[in-house]
Structures are given as C-alpha cells and as structure tokens.
Design a protein around this motif. Sequence first.
Motif, PDB file in Angstrom:
ATOM      1  N   VAL A   1       0.852  -1.185   0.000  1.00  0.00           N
ATOM      2  CA  VAL A   1       0.000   0.000   0.000  1.00  0.00           C
ATOM      3  C   VAL A   1       0.892   1.240   0.000  1.00  0.00           C
ATOM      4  CG1 VAL A   1      -1.718   1.321   1.309  1.00  0.00           C
ATOM      5  CG2 VAL A   1      -1.863  -1.176   1.235  1.00  0.00           C
TER       6      VAL A   1
ATOM      7  N   GLU B   1      -1.842   0.466   7.612  1.00  0.00           N
ATOM      8  CA  GLU B   1      -3.121   0.517   6.885  1.00  0.00           C
ATOM      9  C   GLU B   1      -3.810  -0.844   6.942  1.00  0.00           C
ATOM     10  OE1 GLU B   1      -4.452   3.254   5.693  1.00  0.00           O
ATOM     11  OE2 GLU B   1      -2.682   4.436   6.208  1.00  0.00           O
TER      12      GLU B   1
ATOM     13  N   VAL C   1      -5.973  -3.866   5.450  1.00  0.00           N
ATOM     14  CA  VAL C   1      -6.246  -4.526   4.181  1.00  0.00           C
ATOM     15  C   VAL C   1      -7.169  -5.701   4.495  1.00  0.00           C
ATOM     16  CG1 VAL C   1      -5.251  -5.629   2.143  1.00  0.00           C
ATOM     17  CG2 VAL C   1      -3.936  -3.878   3.361  1.00  0.00           C
TER      18      VAL C   1
ATOM     19  N   PHE D   1      -1.702  -1.063  -3.960  1.00  0.00           N
ATOM     20  CA  PHE D   1      -2.879  -0.220  -3.778  1.00  0.00           C
ATOM     21  C   PHE D   1      -2.380   1.192  -3.512  1.00  0.00           C
ATOM     22  CE2 PHE D   1      -4.838  -4.248  -2.356  1.00  0.00           C
ATOM     23  CZ  PHE D   1      -6.036  -4.215  -3.051  1.00  0.00           C
TER      24      PHE D   1
ATOM     25  N   THR E   1      -0.695  -3.354   7.387  1.00  0.00           N
ATOM     26  CA  THR E   1       0.550  -3.269   6.639  1.00  0.00           C
ATOM     27  C   THR E   1       1.746  -3.031   7.554  1.00  0.00           C
ATOM     28  OG1 THR E   1       0.157  -0.928   6.240  1.00  0.00           O
ATOM     29  CG2 THR E   1      -0.534  -2.449   4.507  1.00  0.00           C
TER      30      THR E   1
ATOM     31  N   VAL F   1      -9.015  -2.321   0.027  1.00  0.00           N
ATOM     32  CA  VAL F   1      -8.638  -1.268   0.977  1.00  0.00           C
ATOM     33  C   VAL F   1      -9.636  -0.128   0.835  1.00  0.00           C
ATOM     34  CG1 VAL F   1      -6.173  -1.808   0.985  1.00  0.00           C
ATOM     35  CG2 VAL F   1      -7.069  -0.154  -0.654  1.00  0.00           C
TER      36      VAL F   1
END
Length: 137
Positions: free
Chosen positions: A35, A57, A59, A131, A75, A95
């Motif tokens: 990400v 983040e 996911v 992403f 992440t 996401v």
Amino acid sequence: MNYIKLTVLLIAFTFCQSCKKEEGKGGNSSIIGNVIVKEFSDATFLDVYNEHAGLGEKVYIIYGDETGVGDNTTTTPDGSFEFKYLRKGNYKVFVYSKDSAHATPFFVPDTVFVKNAEIKDKKETVKIGTFYINKVL
C-alpha cells in the motif's frame, strides 16, 4: 449385492464431494501486495503533499463467493501485507481510500479499491501489486 455396491459408491461419492475445501484458511498459499499513501493538503485532491509507504493501513480479504470479510491484516512499515495459509480458489482483496474522484455521495467519504486474486496451486504466492490510497491532511 449390486444394490449394496451401488449404495456404498453413492455414499463415498457424496462424502468426497462434501470434503471439497472451499476458499479460505487451511492451505499453504499466500497473497501479497503493498500500500502506498498519497497525502493531499485538502479535499480538492489537486496537489499531492506527500507520498509514502502505508504503514499501519488495514487490508481486507473476502474468500470466494462469501459476502462478508473473511479476514484483515495491517501493513508493515514498508507498506507490505500478506494473507497466509490460504487454499486454492478465488479471493478479493480490498482497501478503503478517500474518494478523490467524488464518485460517492458527500456523506460517504471513502471508496473501496479491490483486486482479484486466484490461487491455482498449493504453496503458491500470488502478488497482487500496489494499492494507492488517498488521505487528506
């Protein structure tokens, strides 16, 4: 006698069909990706203020045809993630991001980015790429 053999074969066939493993945990394969976060100074999304690896983040993954989230992960410092111990099958990884295209109504500030992945073999690692998510400072 033939009736008994036929019945035993039918029961064995039915049992084997019910043992078919669906998508989800329990295998030796994995899905990996990363990400990247693009930070904007305001909600016009005109100028990128900063771009960096997406540390921390969330996911999410959906197994096969299921409608709900099967699992999620966070992440690492370099923005990478991995879903381990998956079986053969189809998966959706997604996401949440701020909606820079303003495609959703104003009261729904986020949009979803989805990538599909298919695991075809045991002990396979499927790379789904990057992403890019948006954030407003």
